[in-house]
Every structure is written in structure tokens, then in C-alpha cells.
Design a protein around this motif. Structure first.
Motif, PDB file in Angstrom:
ATOM      1  N   SER A  65      -4.143  28.084  28.147  1.00 32.64           N
ATOM      2  CA  SER A  65      -5.375  27.752  28.856  1.00 32.64           C
ATOM      3  C   SER A  65      -6.601  27.878  27.966  1.00 32.64           C
ATOM      4  O   SER A  65      -7.581  27.144  28.128  1.00 32.64           O
ATOM      5  N   LEU A  66      -6.557  28.809  27.015  1.00 32.61           N
ATOM      6  CA  LEU A  66      -7.671  29.008  26.087  1.00 32.61           C
ATOM      7  C   LEU A  66      -7.426  28.329  24.744  1.00 32.61           C
ATOM      8  O   LEU A  66      -8.315  28.319  23.891  1.00 32.61           O
ATOM      9  N   ASP A  67      -6.231  27.786  24.566  1.00 28.69           N
ATOM     10  CA  ASP A  67      -5.801  27.233  23.278  1.00 28.69           C
ATOM     11  C   ASP A  67      -6.033  28.254  22.168  1.00 28.69           C
ATOM     12  O   ASP A  67      -6.542  27.937  21.083  1.00 28.69           O
ATOM     13  N   GLU A  68      -5.634  29.487  22.445  1.00 31.57           N
ATOM     14  CA  GLU A  68      -5.843  30.587  21.501  1.00 31.57           C
ATOM     15  C   GLU A  68      -4.513  31.070  20.950  1.00 31.57           C
ATOM     16  O   GLU A  68      -3.557  31.289  21.699  1.00 31.57           O
ATOM     17  N   ILE A  69      -4.466  31.245  19.643  1.00 38.15           N
ATOM     18  CA  ILE A  69      -3.282  31.743  18.956  1.00 38.15           C
ATOM     19  C   ILE A  69      -3.675  33.000  18.193  1.00 38.15           C
ATOM     20  O   ILE A  69      -4.728  33.048  17.543  1.00 38.15           O
ATOM     21  N   TYR A  70      -2.813  34.035  18.288  1.00 41.63           N
ATOM     22  CA  TYR A  70      -3.181  35.291  17.648  1.00 41.63           C
ATOM     23  C   TYR A  70      -1.927  35.995  17.133  1.00 41.63           C
ATOM     24  O   TYR A  70      -0.925  36.095  17.845  1.00 41.63           O
ATOM     25  N   PHE A  71      -1.968  36.461  15.880  1.00 42.81           N
ATOM     26  CA  PHE A  71      -0.883  37.244  15.294  1.00 42.81           C
ATOM     27  C   PHE A  71      -1.309  38.713  15.203  1.00 42.81           C
ATOM     28  O   PHE A  71      -2.439  39.015  14.801  1.00 42.81           O
ATOM     29  N   THR A  72      -0.418  39.608  15.586  1.00 44.18           N
ATOM     30  CA  THR A  72      -0.589  41.026  15.287  1.00 44.18           C
ATOM     31  C   THR A  72       0.571  41.435  14.384  1.00 44.18           C
ATOM     32  O   THR A  72       1.620  40.783  14.371  1.00 44.18           O
ATOM     33  N   SER A  73       0.381  42.494  13.631  1.00 45.21           N
ATOM     34  CA  SER A  73       1.445  42.896  12.706  1.00 45.21           C
ATOM     35  C   SER A  73       1.461  44.404  12.533  1.00 45.21           C
ATOM     36  O   SER A  73       0.465  45.098  12.792  1.00 45.21           O
ATOM     37  N   THR A  74       2.611  44.881  12.085  1.00 47.23           N
ATOM     38  CA  THR A  74       2.768  46.298  11.774  1.00 47.23           C
ATOM     39  C   THR A  74       3.837  46.412  10.693  1.00 47.23           C
ATOM     40  O   THR A  74       4.761  45.580  10.635  1.00 47.23           O
ATOM     41  N   VAL A 111       2.494  32.835  26.129  1.00 49.36           N
ATOM     42  CA  VAL A 111       3.747  33.154  25.437  1.00 49.36           C
ATOM     43  C   VAL A 111       3.457  34.208  24.376  1.00 49.36           C
ATOM     44  O   VAL A 111       2.505  34.071  23.597  1.00 49.36           O
ATOM     45  N   VAL A 112       4.270  35.251  24.356  1.00 53.87           N
ATOM     46  CA  VAL A 112       4.187  36.242  23.286  1.00 53.87           C
ATOM     47  C   VAL A 112       5.577  36.358  22.672  1.00 53.87           C
ATOM     48  O   VAL A 112       6.516  36.801  23.335  1.00 53.87           O
ATOM     49  N   ILE A 113       5.713  35.939  21.423  1.00 51.61           N
ATOM     50  CA  ILE A 113       6.983  36.069  20.706  1.00 51.61           C
ATOM     51  C   ILE A 113       6.920  37.378  19.923  1.00 51.61           C
ATOM     52  O   ILE A 113       6.052  37.567  19.070  1.00 51.61           O
ATOM     53  N   THR A 114       7.834  38.284  20.227  1.00 53.03           N
ATOM     54  CA  THR A 114       7.774  39.647  19.696  1.00 53.03           C
ATOM     55  C   THR A 114       8.771  39.867  18.563  1.00 53.03           C
ATOM     56  O   THR A 114       9.769  39.156  18.434  1.00 53.03           O
ATOM     57  N   GLY A 115       8.486  40.888  17.764  1.00 51.40           N
ATOM     58  CA  GLY A 115       9.437  41.389  16.780  1.00 51.40           C
ATOM     59  C   GLY A 115       9.877  40.392  15.718  1.00 51.40           C
ATOM     60  O   GLY A 115      11.045  40.358  15.331  1.00 51.40           O
ATOM     61  N   PHE A 132       0.277  33.146  22.284  1.00 52.06           N
ATOM     62  CA  PHE A 132      -0.299  31.822  22.516  1.00 52.06           C
ATOM     63  C   PHE A 132      -0.761  31.737  23.961  1.00 52.06           C
ATOM     64  O   PHE A 132       0.018  31.937  24.885  1.00 52.06           O
ATOM     65  N   ASP A 133      -2.051  31.488  24.134  1.00 59.06           N
ATOM     66  CA  ASP A 133      -2.644  31.314  25.458  1.00 59.06           C
ATOM     67  C   ASP A 133      -3.015  29.843  25.607  1.00 59.06           C
ATOM     68  O   ASP A 133      -3.984  29.374  25.007  1.00 59.06           O
ATOM     69  N   HIS A 175       4.408  26.395  16.437  1.00 54.94           N
ATOM     70  CA  HIS A 175       5.049  25.237  17.082  1.00 54.94           C
ATOM     71  C   HIS A 175       6.107  25.700  18.084  1.00 54.94           C
ATOM     72  O   HIS A 175       6.221  25.140  19.191  1.00 54.94           O
ATOM     73  N   ILE A 176       6.865  26.730  17.713  1.00 52.75           N
ATOM     74  CA  ILE A 176       7.885  27.275  18.618  1.00 52.75           C
ATOM     75  C   ILE A 176       7.238  27.831  19.889  1.00 52.75           C
ATOM     76  O   ILE A 176       7.689  27.569  21.008  1.00 52.75           O
ATOM     77  N   ALA A 177       6.147  28.602  19.718  1.00 50.78           N
ATOM     78  CA  ALA A 177       5.457  29.183  20.877  1.00 50.78           C
ATOM     79  C   ALA A 177       4.946  28.094  21.818  1.00 50.78           C
ATOM     80  O   ALA A 177       5.041  28.216  23.045  1.00 50.78           O
ATOM     81  N   LYS A 178       4.418  27.023  21.253  1.00 48.93           N
ATOM     82  CA  LYS A 178       3.899  25.934  22.078  1.00 48.93           C
ATOM     83  C   LYS A 178       5.029  25.218  22.811  1.00 48.93           C
ATOM     84  O   LYS A 178       4.868  24.797  23.965  1.00 48.93           O
ATOM     85  N   GLN A 179       6.186  25.085  22.167  1.00 54.76           N
ATOM     86  CA  GLN A 179       7.335  24.472  22.823  1.00 54.76           C
ATOM     87  C   GLN A 179       7.828  25.327  23.988  1.00 54.76           C
ATOM     88  O   GLN A 179       8.205  24.806  25.041  1.00 54.76           O
ATOM     89  N   VAL A 180       7.818  26.641  23.809  1.00 51.47           N
ATOM     90  CA  VAL A 180       8.198  27.533  24.906  1.00 51.47           C
ATOM     91  C   VAL A 180       7.209  27.390  26.058  1.00 51.47           C
ATOM     92  O   VAL A 180       7.593  27.311  27.236  1.00 51.47           O
ATOM     93  N   SER A 181       5.925  27.334  25.736  1.00 50.28           N
ATOM     94  CA  SER A 181       4.900  27.171  26.768  1.00 50.28           C
ATOM     95  C   SER A 181       5.081  25.866  27.532  1.00 50.28           C
ATOM     96  O   SER A 181       4.826  25.803  28.746  1.00 50.28           O
TER      97      SER A 181
END
Length: 272
Positions: free
Chosen positions: A195-204, A176-180, A192-193, A163-169
Motif C-alpha cells: 500500500s505504501l510501496d515501501e521496501i525495507y531491509f533489517t539485518s543482524t 510481506v516480511v521474508i525472515t531469516g 514489503f508494504d 521481486h520474490i516479496a512482490k510476487q508473494v504479495s
């Protein structure tokens, strides 16, 4: 044809961040990095001592010469900006380069706090810059500042983060890429893309050491990959995996965390 990036950052002699990160990483990714320096420092500001030369006045001359020379850029990539005047110069530069992809790392704070030089007025100016961007890469603190939310009131659930990422967009950027994002013993990045309505999490895994400059490494890799035609998802995965590997290597040595991560040892992996 080699893509050309105007990289608007400070230059620190010691501490891997800003231009000393952007130059080698973008070059390794076969992109021309054209430095647009905002300040020159002997060492980055997390060190106990540093000299600081403010280049705000020179930035206007710099920009004018590039305009006079009719230089065009495939991308404008801005990072730390130290004053409202500098933000105005960048906004003007974006206006003069309407065909450039605009990538903004809205540096304002971390871990729930603003950096010392920032106040509400500066944050509003950064927000106006974000509104002109195509891609923005805030950390969680910065994302919340942009949408006017309090860090202390946020429950770190994936649904809330999305929801936060979409608000930033909604402010303007399509990506939008929210890091760290630290959740227990893991660091997440949320992409969050729109135009593609794509959401993706990466982790480490988080090894309890926070090195300076990793955000600059991340956004520099992201910028180079996108300019080479990779998707946002592929670019974020590449940046995440690269940083994870370099942090793991750097942590084997007793180095000052303010000096950043030893990305030089792995640059060849970006040229493949």
C-alpha cells in the motif's frame, strides 16, 4: 480497549515456540492473546522424543463455541498447521471473522527443504490460506514455495529478494516480511508494504547458531506492535533488534538450541 488476538498454534511444554512464545509476548505488548490450540506436545518436534496430541477434531468445537458466544477478534494469527483439515478450519474461521486483521506465518520448511509432514498438496492448502491473509511472514524457503520457485536456483541479490516479496504479495497479502535470509555472515529480513510501496531491509550478524522458535518470537512481536498502531517498518525493526539482543544473551550459555532463546529476560523491554 485491549486488542484481542486469536492465536492458532500448537502448545509445546518444552521449547520456546508457538503458544508459549505468543502468550507472554503479546501480553507484554498489552494485547490479549486468546489461544486456539492445534495440538499439545510434551516438547517441540526438533527434540529427539516428544508426545503429540492432535486437536483437529476439538478445533471445530472450539470455533463453534466462540461463534456461539459472539466473540470477535481484532486479529487472527496462525502459525504451524499440521493437516489440510486444520487449514480448512482456519479458513472457515477467517470467513466468520471478516473484520479481523489476518496474519499468517506459513510454516512449511526451511533451508531449501520441506518439513517432513509437508507435501505438494499441503503447500497448496497453505497457499490458499496466504491468499486470505493481510500480512504474511515466510522465511525464504517458504516464500519460494509459495511462488513456485526452486531454492537452489535463486541468487541472493537484493533485487531478486524484492521481486520474490512482490510476487508473494500478488497472492493476496498487502504486507510481506521474508525472515531469516542468510547471506554470508548476516541475517536479513525483508519487508514489503504494497500500500505504501515501501521496501525495507533489517539485518543482524549471524553467530552460526540457529535457535528454534525465533520466527514465532518475530511474528508475535510484529503482531503486537501492529495492533498497537505502529507501522510495519517500526514493528520489524523492533522485532529484529529484540531477537538480536536475546540471541546474543542466550549464546553466552550452553543451552540446547531446541529450547529456544531466553526472551523472558527481556520481556520488560516490550512493555515500554
Amino acid at each position: 480497549m485491549v486488542k484481542k488476538v486469536a492465536a492458532i498454534h500448537d502448545l509445546s511444554g518444552i521449547g520456546r515456540c508457538s503458544l508459549t512464545v505468543a502468550l507472554p509476548i503479546l501480553s507484554a505488548l498489552k494485547v490479549q492473546c486468546c489461544p486456539f490450540p492445534t495440538a499439545i506436545l510434551s516438547s517441540q518436534t526438533n527434540f529427539p522424543k516428544y508426545s503429540f496430541l492432535d486437536l483437529t477434531n476439538e478445533m471445530n468445537n472450539y470455533k463453534k463455541i466462540w461463534t456461539d458466544l459472539n466473540i470477535s477478534f481484532d486479529c487472527i494469527y496462525s502459525g504451524f498447521l499440521g493437516s489440510k483439515d486444520q487449514i480448512d478450519i482456519v479458513l472457515s474461521f477467517i470467513g466468520e471473522n471478516k473484520n479481523s486483521l489476518v496474519i499468517v506465518d506459513p510454516v512449511m520448511g526451511d533451508d531449501g527443504d520441506l518439513y517432513p509432514i509437508f507435501d505438494i498438496d499441503m503447500c497448496k492448502k497453505i497457499k490458499s490460506l496466504v491468499q486470505k491473509s493481510d500480512i504474511v511472514t515466510p522465511n525464504l524457503t517458504e516464500a519460494l514455495i509459495l511462488i513456485g520457485e526452486d531454492f537452489k536456483n535463486i541468487e541472493l541479490k537484493k533485487s531478486n529478494l524484492i521481486h520474490i516479496a512482490k510476487q508473494v504479495s500478488d497472492l493476496g497479502p498487502s504486507k510481506v516480511v521474508i525472515t531469516g535470509i542468510k547471506i554470508e555472515d548476516t541475517i536479513y529480513n525483508l519487508s514489503f508494504d504494497k500500500s505504501l510501496d515501501e521496501i525495507y531491509f533489517t539485518s543482524t550478524p549471524f553467530n552460526n547458531i540457529s535457535y528454534s522458535g525465533t520466527g514465532d518470537v518475530f511474528t508475535s512481536i510484529l503482531t503486537g506492535m501492529l495492533l498497537n498502531g505502529y507501522s510495519l517498518k517500526s514493528s520489524v525493526i523492533k522485532a529484529n533488534d529484540f531477537i538480536s539482543k536475546v540471541i546474543s544473551y542466550t549464546s553466552k550459555f550452553n543451552t540446547d538450541k531446541n529450547d529456544g532463546i531466553m526472551f523472558e529476560m527481556f520481556l520488560s523491554e516490550l512493555t515500554n
